[in-house]
Design a protein around this motif. Structure first.
Motif, short mmCIF file in Angstrom:
data_model
loop_
_atom_site.label_atom_id
_atom_site.label_comp_id
_atom_site.label_asym_id
_atom_site.label_seq_id
_atom_site.Cartn_x
_atom_site.Cartn_y
_atom_site.Cartn_z
N ASN A 92 0.83 -1.20 0.00
CA ASN A 92 0.00 0.00 0.00
C ASN A 92 0.87 1.26 0.00
N GLY A 95 2.42 1.59 -3.47
CA GLY A 95 1.45 1.95 -4.51
C GLY A 95 1.01 3.39 -4.38
N LEU A 96 0.99 3.87 -3.14
CA LEU A 96 0.60 5.27 -2.92
C LEU A 96 1.77 6.21 -3.15
N ARG A 97 2.95 5.62 -3.45
CA ARG A 97 4.17 6.41 -3.71
C ARG A 97 4.52 7.30 -2.53
N SER A 203 -7.37 13.85 -2.04
CA SER A 203 -7.82 12.54 -1.58
C SER A 203 -6.83 11.49 -2.05
N VAL A 204 -6.36 10.72 -1.11
CA VAL A 204 -5.31 9.75 -1.41
C VAL A 204 -5.85 8.35 -1.16
N GLY A 205 -5.52 7.44 -2.07
CA GLY A 205 -5.95 6.05 -1.86
C GLY A 205 -7.28 5.77 -2.52
N THR A 206 -7.41 6.21 -3.76
CA THR A 206 -8.69 6.09 -4.47
C THR A 206 -8.84 4.72 -5.11
N LEU A 207 -10.00 4.52 -5.66
CA LEU A 207 -10.30 3.30 -6.42
C LEU A 207 -9.99 3.58 -7.88
N VAL A 208 -9.09 2.79 -8.45
CA VAL A 208 -8.72 2.99 -9.86
C VAL A 208 -9.30 1.83 -10.67
N TYR A 212 -7.53 2.42 -15.91
CA TYR A 212 -6.29 3.12 -15.56
C TYR A 212 -5.34 2.30 -14.70
N ALA A 216 -1.29 2.83 -13.91
CA ALA A 216 -0.80 3.02 -12.55
C ALA A 216 0.40 2.09 -12.30
#
Lengths: 390, 332, 562
Positions: A92, A95-97, A203-208, A212, A216
């Protein structure tokens, strides 16, 4: 002015020099001395940071994630089962960089239960998307920890500094602790563009969605590949500042014209270097220290291995049913070379088994006497197993 | 005659100039009549702009942030299902280290709070982080398609606690989370309901005024999971309070300090009847009758244990708490 | 093409790009519906509206809202039977709003503050309309015609305007100064009042028609009906209305020690009460039932329930469901009556019949029998439009069939409610009909204004609150003309206005704005086009209907979309 310090104590001091604002920790052998030492620095007022003693490694990683997202430099350390419990969070964070830094005090993973060193833990999370840097000795671990923060923050990627449990963490060695000025000159104050801030609330940690997700993943993958430049730059810049350089992505040591090579990660490198002096009669061999396992430095590796006839890949983990983990990747990387060396892949020192100096001539002999070994646990004594299990 | 109400102000401009803080924007993808969306809207409105949110995996997270869109107007972060307490702890530690006064809110559903995220929450409470943790309790795993959680009420039907020849829905009781939370000796823990917006506002503000860990459990009906019409969301939530099955209470340092009195306790049947998840309790069956009695007994137990029965009509009791006024702004 | 953001972050509030309104099958709409107090008011007053203005502190506007329908609120606030309160939805929750007290308060305030009627003087040379009879119906018609820009000539046979308000309402119900001041104010707006002008004597209908484009006839009922018991009539028979009018105008009462008053209307009750004030024993004999929760609406005596109650307090004896079968005479002098139990029963053809039950006869010893069974229209000068009937046959607009330009209303109309507010309403409707006739416009469709039902009110949002109790003059002090009902003070009236449910009309409580899960209700600073403070943002409204269910006053309804 070298000081005699235990590896963990040295790492704690290195972390403190980087001025983290949040440190989260959950105890696990052999990581404990690191966080204990940090806690002591905090208690003594030598490090001004929020020390969050959490209730699990899962939360340790999560605290670091939250802290960095909220705009603070943050650090944690773990090992073994702790790394596995963190695994979901590690993916996590990457992925959130999120530019977090942690130490993995490498230890075997149960079962059977073992508290001693190998690298199964960090290898188990190699696909999490973190940068993984493996250190051969405590001085390198200290210096790499400092570099790790700069790499992480410049690349917006998390960095895991791997050092062998006990072998390094619990070993007293004379080493140089950098000065605060040196570190401050190298590592700018923490700044993170995507910090959570009520004044510009993202907003961080969205549903992609599937449209996309591939992009990512591509972007994450290439961020790691591009991080090679920052790893090299950090090593070079720190080398200039401190006079100590351990290679960027990897380091080659040995005669230019050697046809044999041994590639390994972590503290075994020191054993092999000592052994090379101990056994001068042994055939000439290059020692290749793979410092950056993630990103995996394909080009640098191809360059380092050009001209070799045989390469022994020595690692302290395995993928049961597959074989060597590093070995497989090295093999794949070298397969692109026109005259690829034969690759001999061995695991050694699993679960803390001692790696003696004489392993060096035995390995070289093994590489020369037979065809390539796809994979074997070199120091396993098979007669200890029941017939059917050998 | 019905009319379309209009103004001369362009609607987008009107939206921008609303006279209240907006934490959750329109365009989120919650179901029609979503109790959680309502509750989250009310909480963020009350909490105001100087907060940041850690949000557990769940409906709220999914319906607000389908990239590249977000319905949040507050700094917001979702990490995982079970780490919200820790994520919020990290945020809070960072803000503390930076000397900032921004408050941290943690949002989770009942699954993320009662079950999988419980450990991280307990750790957060024990360490005394200055975080308001809000659990939107819709009494099942709704995001994954209505599976039983430890918050699911006794006898309720979910996809993993169906009713049939051998079973009458969930066999076990709803976990008494608020007592467990309060046992952490935290300064403030309370329950609230989507049906009582002014009570939510009051409790959010009360919690945020406290330095230290605070907890708010908000009963948030799920029309899809509970099987009632979206227009009945507030009605159903209100009945849950009024029958005593969901008492609204405040606990400070583990001590019960206040309850919303019930002016007159409604029979639990009034609450259960509109919900499909309790439909099997209304068939001609002795087991159904027994379960109905059981649920009534649970409500009566709450009423007794928490002393919910009001003696006189109280303007803040279960019938009076949301009395409307001409000109509105009763929430202020 | 969207550019993927590092780590997949999103910008705040970008969800507005996603229009959830497309999910909707039904949409909420604001739907103003009449409150039952409004539809129940014969005068056409919208009590909900003026209670709202009152609650907002806009007292003059509240009065103007009343005055838009009824120019006599200080009077009706006292004497009306207030069907608004019977209709009030709050009556099914706790107690109806004391609407008449609010009306009375505002009426009195208009008098003391001198608030001007919301009228402008008609243009010089404006069309003339005549109104015959200056009772409540005629005054109302004159006022509404004036408001609509007509020059109005108002005639009355008596020297002063007021009609039955003046001749048949005792001062303990309607103090003289209130009556005088309100009527004087009303006439002063510019109505040409011709007192002592009796139709058929001083002017003919034809002459009036010649000078005026239309005529509204509201002469009241001045001719007592004939009364006898099986042909026998006592020697010194006075009708109830005569006795009452004599008392009201001269203070004289027949010298009796006990009287039986026949009839169940206000005249009978008032008569009984003034006899009590003169020290006599007073019996009211009515075919119908006393007002009460068990009484059938079509079987209840016509007098106002509160008047009946006060009369009982004062010692009037009521004999319900009774008729007089025989006068007990000594010579031509009454010494008693024989009563029998009676009830209205349905005949096989569906019509009602009064049936006396043999064996239930009782004797009541009285020395006077006074019939108060009602009056008919005195036909003088109006024989044409009356057409030999005892009252005018009109439609709901007061039009008299076959007589263009002739309108009638008030007590003189068939099916008259026989109340002040009914007469005021007749005058208002006739004024509208006259206006439309003279402007060549069609009359609007007879709308069956249906009031919003009690079930549409969400009671959860209202707190129980008792109705204010109006102080009354103690029974022992009710000896003269002093007003019995003392009205409510301003705090009490304000509390009553605040109790109003606001049935069917938005009162800006913020519920829809507060409870929409989708932020699809927006609040407006200025009033929106429908007078509310909210608009729906249909780009986002998902049509869940929560606002409909939670709207306290039933102002929102769902409507199917294709």
């Amino acid at each position: 002015m070298p000081q005699a310090l235990e590896g963990s104590q040295a790492i704690a001091q290195a972390v403190a020099l980087c001025r983290p604002e949040v440190v989260a920790a959950y105890p696990i052998t052999p990581q404990t001395h690191i966080v204990e030492n940090i806690a002591k620095l905090v208690a003594d007022g030598k490090l001004n940071c929020e020390m969050v003693s959490v209730e699990s490694e899962f939360s340790a990683a999560s605290v670091v994630l939250g802290a960095v997202a909220a705009g603070s430099r943050a650090y944690t350390a773990s090992a073994s089962q702790g790394i596995l419990l963190m695994a979901e969070v590690l993916y996590n964070i990457a992925g959130l960089r999120i530019p977090a830094v942690m130490t993995c005090a490498n230890r075997a993973v149960a079962a059977p239960l073992s508290i001693w060193n190998d690298q199964q833990d960090s290898m188990a999370v190699r696909d999490a998307g973190w940068i993984q840097l493996y250190c051969a000795d405590n001085q390198e671990a200290v210096d790499t920890t400092i570099q790790a923060f700069r790499i992480a923050e410049r690349c917006e990627l998390p960095v895991m500094v791997c050092m062998d449990g006990f072998t390094l963490t619990h070993t007293l060695e004379p080493l140089e602790v950098p000065s605060q000025e040196q570190v401050d000159g190298f590592l700018p104050p923490f700044s993170f563009a995507r910090t959570l801030d009520p004044r510009s609330p993202i907003s961080v940690g969205t549903l992609v969605d599937p449209n996309y997700y591939s992009e990512a993943r591509h972007s994450h993958h290439h961020a790691l590949l591009r991080a090679q430049e920052e790893i090299i730059a950090a090593a070079d810049d720190w080398g200039q500042l401190s006079g100590r350089h351990y290679g960027g992505l990897l380091q080659v040591d040995g005669p230019e014209d050697a046809r044999l090579g041994i590639l390994t990660l972590g503290s075994v490198l020191g054993t092999l270097a000592d052994a090379r002096e101990e056994y001068p009669e042994a055939p000439a061999a290059k020692l290749i220290k793979l410092r950056s396992f993630r990103p995996f430095p394909v080009e640098a590796l191809q360059q380092a291995c050009a001209g070799l006839s045989d390469l022994i890949v020595l690692e302290r983990a395995l993928s049961p049913g597959g074989g060597g983990i590093v070995g497989a990747e090295v093999r794949a990387a070298l397969s692109e070379l026109p005259d690829a060396p034969r690759v001999h892949n061995f695991a050694v020192g699993l679960g803390g088994r001692d790696v003696p100096l004489d392993i060096y001539p035995r390995l070289l002999a093994a590489a020369q006497s037979s065809g390539p070994t796809r994979f074997a646990i070199f120091d396993a004594e098979l007669d200890r197993l029941p017939e059917g299990d050998r | 005659m019905s009319t379309v109400s209009e103004t001369t102000i362009p609607i987008a401009e009107l939206r921008r100039s609303q006279l209240r803080f907006r934490g959750l924007e329109a365009g989120h993808r919650a179901c029609q009549g979503c109790g959680q969306a309502l509750a989250a809207r009310l909480v963020t409105e009350a909490a105001g702009p100087d907060v940041m949110i850690a949000n557990a995996t769940g409906c709220l997270e999914i319906f607000t942030t389908p990239w590249p869109q977000s319905a949040w107007r507050l700094p917001w972060m979702h990490s995982l299902f079970e780490n919200t307490g820790a994520l919020a702890s990290g945020m809070e530690a960072a803000l503390k280290a930076q000397g900032k006064s921004t408050k941290v809110l943690a949002f989770g559903g009942d699954g993320g709070t009662f079950d999988i995220g419980f450990q991280a929450l307990s750790g957060m409470l024990e360490r005394g982080h200055n975080v308001l943790y809000v659990c939107y309790d819709n009494e099942a795993y709704m995001n994954t398609g209505i599976q039983r959680s430890s918050s699911t009420p006794h006898a309720a039907v979910t996809t993993t606690s169906p009713s049939g020849k051998a079973r009458m829905g969930k066999r076990h009781l709803k976990k008494d989370i608020i007592s467990i939370i309060a046992a952490h000796h935290i300064p403030y823990a309370a329950t609230a309901s989507a049906a009582y917006p002014s009570d939510i506002r009051k409790k959010v503000r009360r919690a945020l005024a406290i330095e230290g860990p605070t907890f708010l459990l908000i009963h948030s009906p799920c029309p899809l999971g509970w099987g009632h019409d979206g227009s009945q969301t507030v009605e159903v939530a209100r009945l849950a309070v009024q029958c005593g099955l969901f008492p609204l209470i405040e606990l400070e340092r583990g001590e019960l300090t206040s309850v919303m009195p019930l002016r007159s306790a409604r029979p639990v049947k009034d609450y259960l009847k509109p919900q499909q998840r309790f439909r099997h309790l209304f068939q001609d069956d002795t087991r159904a009758a027994q379960e109905l009695e059981h649920l009534q007994a649970l409500a009566d137990h709450n009423i007794e244990v928490y002393g919910l029965r009001g003696t006189n009509a109280d303007p803040l009791d279960s019938d009076g708490a949301d009395t409307v006024r001409r000109g509105g702004m009763r929430w202020a | 093409m969207t550019i993927y953001t590092r780590g997949g972050f999103a910008l705040p509030g970008t969800s507005v790009e996603f229009k959830t309104g497309s999910w909707r099958l039904q949409r909420p709409l604001h739907w103003h519906r009449d409150a039952p107090c409004h539809t129940a008011c014969p005068a056409g007053e919208d009590a909900q509206a003026y209670l709202a203005r009152f609650a907002e502190g806009r007292l003059q506007e509240a009065w103007e809202t009343i005055a838009g329908a009824n120019p006599l609120p200080a009077i009706t606030g006292r004497v009306c039977d207030h069907p608004c309160e019977s209709g009030c939805n709050r009556g099914m929750y706790d107690d109806p709003i004391a609407i008449h007290n609010v009306e009375r308060f505002l009426g009195d305030m208009a008098l003391s503050e001198g608030w001007a009627y919301p009228v402008t003087a008609p243009a010089r040379g404006a069309v003339r309309v005549a109104v015959v009879g200056a009772g409540p119906g005629g005054l109302s018609a004159a006022y509404h015609l004036f408001r609509r820009g007509y020059r109005v000539t108002l005639l009355d046979a008596l020297p002063e305007a007021g009609g039955t308000l003046r001749t048949a309402l005792p001062a303990y119900r309607l103090p003289r100064d209130i009556l005088e001041r309100e009527i004087e104010r009303l006439l002063a707006i510019g109505i040409t009042f011709l007192p002592q002008h009796m139709l058929g004597r001083d002017v003919s209908l034809e002459e009036l028609r010649a000078d005026h484009e239309a005529v509204f006839l509201a002469p009241g009922r001045q001719q007592s009906r004939e009364w006898s018991v099986q042909g026998s009539v006592p020697r010194d028979l006075h009708t109830g209305i005569e006795v009452l009018q004599d008392w009201i105008s001269m203070g004289s009462v027949p010298q009796v020690s006990s009287a039986a008053i026949v009839g169940g209307g206000n005249t009978a009750v008032d008569l009984a009460r003034i006899l009590r004030r003169a020290g006599a024993e007073a019996h009211v004999i009515t075919h119908n039932a006393l007002p009460g929760p068990d009484a059938q609406p079509d079987d209840m005596m016509a007098a106002l329930p509160r008047e009946v109650a006060q009369a009982m307090e004062e010692g009037v004896v009521f004999h319900e469901h009774r008729g007089i079968r025989r006068l007990i005479l000594r010579g031509e002098k009454v010494v008693g009556v024989e009563m029998v139990r009676m009830k209205k029963l349905r005949r096989p053809d569906g019509t009602l019949d009064r049936v006396g039950f043999e064996g239930t006869e009782t004797v009541l010893h009285v020395d006077q029998v006074i019939p108060a069974i009602g009056q008919d229209v005195a036909p003088d000068g109006m024989e044409g439009p009356l057409g030999r009937k005892p009252f005018f046959e009109t439609d709901a607009w007061g039009r008299v069939a076959g007589h263009d330009g002739i309108f009638a209303g008030g007590d003189a109309r068939f099916h008259s409610r026989g109340t002040v507010s009914g007469a005021v309403g007749d005058g208002r409707r006739a004024a509208e009909a006259i206006d439309r006739l003279l402007r060549g416009l069609a009359l609007p469709e007879e709308g069956t204004a249906e009031a919003i039902a009690f079930e549409k009110i969400n009671l959860h949002y209202y707190e129980h609150a008792p109705r204010a109790r109006e102080p009354v003059l103690p029974v022992e002090q009710r000896t003269g003309c002093q007003e019995i009902e003392r009205g409510l003070n301003s705090e009490q009236v304000a509390a009553e206005a605040a109790r109003c449910f606001s049935c069917g009309t938005c009162f800006a409580c913020d519920n829809c704005w507060t409870l929409c899960p989708d932020e699809a209700v927006l609040k407006t600073k200025e009033l929106a086009s429908d007078g509310s403070h909210y608009v729906f943002d249909y780009d986002y409204c998902k049509g869940c209907g929560l606002c409909v269910h939670e709207c306290p006053c039933g102002f929102i309804a769902m409507e199917d979309e294709i």
